[in-house]
Design a protein around this motif. Structure first.
Motif, PDB file in Angstrom:
ATOM      1  N   MET A  65      -0.070   3.646   9.103  1.00  0.00           N
ATOM      2  CA  MET A  65      -0.211   2.291   9.633  1.00  0.00           C
ATOM      3  C   MET A  65      -0.525   1.297   8.529  1.00  0.00           C
ATOM      4  N   ALA A  66      -1.346   1.711   7.555  1.00  0.00           N
ATOM      5  CA  ALA A  66      -1.700   0.815   6.455  1.00  0.00           C
ATOM      6  C   ALA A  66      -0.479   0.469   5.613  1.00  0.00           C
ATOM      7  N   ARG A  67       0.417   1.429   5.456  1.00  0.00           N
ATOM      8  CA  ARG A  67       1.646   1.164   4.701  1.00  0.00           C
ATOM      9  C   ARG A  67       2.503   0.107   5.377  1.00  0.00           C
ATOM     10  N   ARG A  68       2.436   0.067   6.689  1.00  0.00           N
ATOM     11  CA  ARG A  68       3.216  -0.931   7.434  1.00  0.00           C
ATOM     12  C   ARG A  68       2.451  -2.242   7.588  1.00  0.00           C
ATOM     13  N   GLY A  69       1.151  -2.208   7.306  1.00  0.00           N
ATOM     14  CA  GLY A  69       0.311  -3.377   7.522  1.00  0.00           C
ATOM     15  C   GLY A  69       0.225  -4.285   6.307  1.00  0.00           C
ATOM     16  N   PRO A  70      -0.625  -5.300   6.382  1.00  0.00           N
ATOM     17  CA  PRO A  70      -0.758  -6.270   5.286  1.00  0.00           C
ATOM     18  C   PRO A  70      -1.423  -5.663   4.057  1.00  0.00           C
ATOM     19  N   GLN A  71      -1.130  -6.254   2.905  1.00  0.00           N
ATOM     20  CA  GLN A  71      -1.747  -5.890   1.632  1.00  0.00           C
ATOM     21  C   GLN A  71      -2.718  -6.996   1.250  1.00  0.00           C
ATOM     22  N   LEU A  72      -3.951  -6.639   0.944  1.00  0.00           N
ATOM     23  CA  LEU A  72      -4.963  -7.617   0.590  1.00  0.00           C
ATOM     24  C   LEU A  72      -5.475  -7.348  -0.813  1.00  0.00           C
ATOM     25  N   MET A  73      -5.911  -8.423  -1.480  1.00  0.00           N
ATOM     26  CA  MET A  73      -6.553  -8.268  -2.780  1.00  0.00           C
ATOM     27  C   MET A  73      -7.779  -9.154  -2.829  1.00  0.00           C
ATOM     28  N   TRP A 120     -15.926  -5.679   4.344  1.00  0.00           N
ATOM     29  CA  TRP A 120     -16.149  -6.235   5.689  1.00  0.00           C
ATOM     30  C   TRP A 120     -15.246  -7.431   5.930  1.00  0.00           C
ATOM     31  N   LEU A 121     -15.138  -8.315   4.929  1.00  0.00           N
ATOM     32  CA  LEU A 121     -14.309  -9.509   5.079  1.00  0.00           C
ATOM     33  C   LEU A 121     -12.844  -9.134   5.243  1.00  0.00           C
ATOM     34  N   ALA A 122     -12.395  -8.146   4.497  1.00  0.00           N
ATOM     35  CA  ALA A 122     -11.013  -7.688   4.635  1.00  0.00           C
ATOM     36  C   ALA A 122     -10.780  -7.127   6.034  1.00  0.00           C
ATOM     37  N   GLY A 123     -11.792  -6.447   6.571  1.00  0.00           N
ATOM     38  CA  GLY A 123     -11.683  -5.942   7.938  1.00  0.00           C
ATOM     39  C   GLY A 123     -11.553  -7.071   8.945  1.00  0.00           C
ATOM     40  N   GLN A 124     -12.286  -8.172   8.704  1.00  0.00           N
ATOM     41  CA  GLN A 124     -12.162  -9.331   9.585  1.00  0.00           C
ATOM     42  C   GLN A 124     -10.766  -9.924   9.524  1.00  0.00           C
ATOM     43  N   ALA A 125     -10.210  -9.970   8.309  1.00  0.00           N
ATOM     44  CA  ALA A 125      -8.850 -10.487   8.144  1.00  0.00           C
ATOM     45  C   ALA A 125      -7.849  -9.602   8.883  1.00  0.00           C
ATOM     46  N   ARG A 126      -8.015  -8.302   8.756  1.00  0.00           N
ATOM     47  CA  ARG A 126      -7.118  -7.372   9.455  1.00  0.00           C
ATOM     48  C   ARG A 126      -7.156  -7.613  10.952  1.00  0.00           C
ATOM     49  N   ALA A 133      -3.963  -1.496  10.744  1.00  0.00           N
ATOM     50  CA  ALA A 133      -4.556  -1.023   9.497  1.00  0.00           C
ATOM     51  C   ALA A 133      -4.009  -1.879   8.355  1.00  0.00           C
ATOM     52  N   ALA A 134      -4.686  -1.821   7.207  1.00  0.00           N
ATOM     53  CA  ALA A 134      -4.261  -2.607   6.050  1.00  0.00           C
ATOM     54  C   ALA A 134      -4.699  -1.887   4.774  1.00  0.00           C
ATOM     55  N   THR A 135      -4.163  -2.345   3.658  1.00  0.00           N
ATOM     56  CA  THR A 135      -4.550  -1.818   2.350  1.00  0.00           C
ATOM     57  C   THR A 135      -5.302  -2.897   1.587  1.00  0.00           C
ATOM     58  N   LEU A 136      -6.473  -2.540   1.062  1.00  0.00           N
ATOM     59  CA  LEU A 136      -7.283  -3.479   0.287  1.00  0.00           C
ATOM     60  C   LEU A 136      -7.324  -3.043  -1.168  1.00  0.00           C
ATOM     61  N   HIS A 137      -6.841  -3.913  -2.047  1.00  0.00           N
ATOM     62  CA  HIS A 137      -6.974  -3.712  -3.488  1.00  0.00           C
ATOM     63  C   HIS A 137      -8.204  -4.503  -3.921  1.00  0.00           C
ATOM     64  N   LEU A 138      -9.273  -3.803  -4.240  1.00  0.00           N
ATOM     65  CA  LEU A 138     -10.552  -4.413  -4.574  1.00  0.00           C
ATOM     66  C   LEU A 138     -10.810  -4.273  -6.074  1.00  0.00           C
ATOM     67  N   VAL A 139     -11.008  -5.419  -6.745  1.00  0.00           N
ATOM     68  CA  VAL A 139     -11.263  -5.417  -8.187  1.00  0.00           C
ATOM     69  C   VAL A 139     -12.737  -5.719  -8.426  1.00  0.00           C
ATOM     70  N   LEU A 140     -13.447  -4.760  -8.988  1.00  0.00           N
ATOM     71  CA  LEU A 140     -14.871  -4.906  -9.265  1.00  0.00           C
ATOM     72  C   LEU A 140     -15.095  -5.376 -10.696  1.00  0.00           C
ATOM     73  N   ALA A 141     -16.186  -6.106 -10.895  1.00  0.00           N
ATOM     74  CA  ALA A 141     -16.560  -6.488 -12.253  1.00  0.00           C
ATOM     75  C   ALA A 141     -17.198  -5.311 -12.974  1.00  0.00           C
ATOM     76  N   ALA A 157     -13.756   2.996   7.959  1.00  0.00           N
ATOM     77  CA  ALA A 157     -14.358   2.528   9.212  1.00  0.00           C
ATOM     78  C   ALA A 157     -13.786   1.186   9.642  1.00  0.00           C
ATOM     79  N   ALA A 158     -13.302   0.406   8.674  1.00  0.00           N
ATOM     80  CA  ALA A 158     -12.701  -0.895   8.972  1.00  0.00           C
ATOM     81  C   ALA A 158     -11.183  -0.805   9.058  1.00  0.00           C
ATOM     82  N   ALA A 159     -10.634   0.430   9.135  1.00  0.00           N
ATOM     83  CA  ALA A 159      -9.185   0.671   9.200  1.00  0.00           C
ATOM     84  C   ALA A 159      -8.476   0.111   7.974  1.00  0.00           C
ATOM     85  N   LEU A 160      -9.101   0.344   6.812  1.00  0.00           N
ATOM     86  CA  LEU A 160      -8.530  -0.086   5.542  1.00  0.00           C
ATOM     87  C   LEU A 160      -8.346   1.106   4.616  1.00  0.00           C
TER      88      LEU A 160
END
Length: 200
Positions: A65-73, A120-126, A133-141, A157-160
């Motif tokens: 489902m994540a592959r078919r869903g939105p991509q977030l960064m 959490w914010l990405a989950g709200q966007a989803r 489901a969605a994919t989140l690319h998270l870049v940490l400092a 848990a957030a379907a990401l």
């Protein structure tokens, strides 16, 4: 010399291939390679391995489902007092103090708490998009010491499906972490989280 390139890699097998290319094939040389990744580049190979192992255990339906869903960064960074989250183009979309009920005691704890806010914010966007489901690319400092496996669990848990990278050199969230004014995410167009936007 290759630190900047190494920090762009997101898969364990990519690091394994580099080790093979440079002849780090016995246990001693490979262990030195893993140690150098951690100490010089701030790359947690073992954490990445654990994340990928956990991802393999995730239900196949979520991954499909994540592959078919939105991509977030998102970019995530923190001080001991506040966290900052930027969308892909570097614009700050959430900058606030940590809740007083959950104080952070270390830089690692602050980085992890900020990452959790981003998840959490990405989950709200989803949810707003109505995607299953969605994919989140998270870049940490910073990721050294951060328990990536726990971030992965929070994302599931957030379907990401979570992909974590580190960029301590050019990181818009870290660069704006000490800004005096706070920004509430509620005023953000969550559509701006799409990964198609270019980093600043």
């Amino acid at each position: 010399m290759r630190v900047a390139d190494l920090r762009k890699l997101t898969r364990k097998r990519q690091f394994d291939q580099i080790a093979i290319q440079h002849g780090f094939t016995d246990s001693a040389s490979f262990e030195r390679f893993v140690t150098a990744l951690h100490d010089v580049a701030g790359i947690d190979y073992e954490g990445l391995r654990q994340v990928e192992a956990a991802r393999r255990s995730v239900h196949r339906r979520l991954v499909a489902m994540a592959r078919r869903g939105p991509q977030l960064m998102l970019w995530s960074a923190a001080t001991m007092d506040a966290f900052t989250i930027c969308r892909a183009d570097g614009r700050v979309i959430w900058h606030d103090r940590f809740a007083p009920d959950y104080p952070v005691a270390t830089g690692v704890a602050a980085a992890e708490a900020s990452a959790r806010q981003a998840i959490w914010l990405a989950g709200q966007a989803r949810c707003q998009w109505g995607a299953e489901a969605a994919t989140l690319h998270l870049v940490l400092a910073r990721s050294r010491g951060v328990e990536l496996i726990k971030l992965h669990e929070a994302a599931v848990a957030a379907a990401l499906v979570l992909e974590v990278t580190t960029d301590p050199v050019h990181h818009p969230a870290a660069e704006q972490c000490t800004r005096p004014t706070f920004i509430d995410w509620c005023g953000t167009d969550l559509g701006g989280l799409l990964e198609s936007q270019e980093p600043a």
